[in-house]
Design a protein around this motif. Structure first.
Motif, PDB file in Angstrom:
ATOM      1  N   CYS A 308     -25.001 -16.682  32.676  1.00  0.00           N
ATOM      2  CA  CYS A 308     -24.044 -16.168  33.595  1.00  0.00           C
ATOM      3  C   CYS A 308     -23.919 -17.186  35.070  1.00  0.00           C
ATOM      4  O   CYS A 308     -24.352 -17.315  35.201  1.00  0.00           O
ATOM      5  N   CYS A 311     -23.841 -15.383  38.236  1.00  0.00           N
ATOM      6  CA  CYS A 311     -25.622 -15.392  39.435  1.00  0.00           C
ATOM      7  C   CYS A 311     -26.611 -16.679  38.586  1.00  0.00           C
ATOM      8  O   CYS A 311     -27.958 -16.951  39.203  1.00  0.00           O
ATOM      9  N   ASN A 333     -27.716  -8.635  36.065  1.00  0.00           N
ATOM     10  CA  ASN A 333     -28.100  -9.172  37.332  1.00  0.00           C
ATOM     11  C   ASN A 333     -26.885  -8.631  38.321  1.00  0.00           C
ATOM     12  O   ASN A 333     -26.800  -7.943  38.699  1.00  0.00           O
ATOM     13  N   CYS A 334     -26.051  -9.184  38.005  1.00  0.00           N
ATOM     14  CA  CYS A 334     -24.755  -9.163  38.860  1.00  0.00           C
ATOM     15  C   CYS A 334     -23.533  -8.345  38.234  1.00  0.00           C
ATOM     16  O   CYS A 334     -22.211  -8.221  38.748  1.00  0.00           O
TER      17      CYS A 334
HETATM   18 ZN    ZN Z   1     -24.991 -12.884  36.635  1.00  0.00          ZN
END
Ligand code: ZN
Ligand code: ZN
Length: 394
Positions: A308, A311, A333-334
């Motif tokens: 990613c 992040c 996560n993001c």
């Molecule tokens: Zn991410």
């Protein structure tokens, strides 16, 4: 072939009448292993026929589940089967028809999830498909391992039956037009396969068309098993509306992409997808080709990891790109869009050489290309044969 007619007792032998057919050999039929790809309208009819004839071992491949709309064309399915995997209901139906027949139900995507060695180790392959992609896959697999296959297609009251045999006349891909390629590419325009798209574009069919075409398909497979003459590269065209039935021959395409044969195929009786590591297979490849620089190659891209950029999260994936859905690219996560780390070659510098082949998405009984310079060897995970080609009776 001898034309010995074996007459048995009709009271005790369900195959009694077949004994009157001069070329029929029930022993050959009993010992045969047939792969049926697709358990829809055509697949149901083909499976029914194979079961009635006493084909000994049947491998049924499909990835779909049953909905009520299937019931109008599927002799092996019942109303209570709604939501069930087609392969399971079909296998149960086959066993109910004939307890002599042993079946294996394989639920998966034929395009990416079945080892090519499976095609090599069956006696006949029958495609009961409703889309070009799967036909193209089977065609290429059959060319790769030098096996004939029987294709069937239906639409409304029309049907086509074709036998394709590597090196003998046109293959399925030889028959494709520019429009066919456009339609195939349209579906693959996104790098991550949206498999649900393959289910769209349902073809209108009837149980009668399915019966007619499947009957011819089964007969062609029966001829192949008996070593009787077939007509590869020709099509039997059936128009049920006008009752026109005729055969037509396709021209062989000079630069057809399907015309590639794996040679030599090296059977490795000790190697299995689950039990052999990437590093061990690479060592075998280097020994086979007598070169410490030899590499292993895959025909499709392997997604090793997702990164990613937002992040900086990382995740190990080890799944072929074609088997990932588009949402796999979304960062857990993001929510950002992740980048794929891809490979299709094992060089020995990978940090994950001790992973099993199965854990990097190599199917059982696969055939993997080993290459050095212009020399090639095709390594078959033959150790999977016994466990994969295992058939169960009622
Ligand atoms: Zn991410
Ligand atoms: Zn071709």
């Amino acid at each position: 072939m001898t034309d010995t007619i074996v007459i048995t007792d009709p009271d005790t032998d369900r195959y009694h009448t077949f004994g009157y057919i001069s070329w029929w050999q029930q022993e050959v039929v009993r010992n045969a292993t047939v792969l049926v790809v697709g358990a829809g309208a055509l697949g149901n009819e083909v499976l029914k026929n194979l079961a009635l004839m006493g084909i000994g071992n049947i491998l049924i491949a499909d990835f779909d589940t049953i909905e009520d709309a299937n019931l109008s064309r599927s002799v092996l399915f019942r109303e209570s089967d709604r939501g069930r995997r087609k392969v399971d209901a079909a296998a149960a139906g086959v066993r109910a028809l004939n307890k002599d027949v042993k079946v294996k139900a394989w639920h998966g995507d034929i395009n990416y999830e079945m080892g090519l060695g499976v095609f090599r180790h069956v006696d006949a392959i029958i495609g009961c498909l409703d889309n070009r992609e799967a036909r193209l896959s089977i065609n290429r697999f059959c060319w790769a391992v030098d096996k004939p296959w029987v294709d069937g297609a239906i639409q409304e009251l029309m049907g086509i039956v074709r036998v394709f045999w590597p090196g003998r006349g046109a293959c399925y891909e030889c028959t494709l037009t520019d429009l066919d390629y456009q339609l195939i590419n349209l579906r693959y325009s996104c790098p991550l396969l949206a498999r649900q798209n393959l289910l769209q574009g349902k073809v209108p069919t009837t149980p009668t068309s399915a019966s007619i075409v499947a009957a011819f398909q089964t007969q062609e497979a029966l001829k192949l098993i008996h070593g009787l003459e077939v007509q590869p590269g020709k099509a039997l065209m059936i128009n049920g509306l006008t009752n026109d039935v005729y055969t037509t021959e396709y021209p062989v395409k000079e630069f057809c992409m399907s015309h590639a044969t794996m040679s030599p195929i090296v059977a490795l009786p000790q190697a299995t997808a689950a039990g052999t590591t990437v590093g061990e297979l690479l060592a075998i490849a280097r020994q086979q080709l007598n070169d410490d620089e030899a590499v292993l190659e895959f025909d499709s891209e392997l997604v090793v990891a997702m990164h990613c950029p937002d992040c900086e999260g990382q995740e190990a994936i080890f799944r072929r790109m074609a088997r990932l859905y588009d949402d796999a690219a979304t960062c857990p996560n993001c929510g950002g869009r992740r980048e794929m780390e891809l490979t299709h070659r094992i060089t020995g510098r990978e940090a994950w050489l001790d992973k099993s082949l199965a854990s990097i998405d190599v199917p059982a009984l696969s055939i993997i290309r080993a290459r050095t310079g212009r020399e090639r060897a095709y390594l078959e995970l033959t150790g999977d044969k016994e466990s994969f080609l295992q058939f169960e009776s009622r």
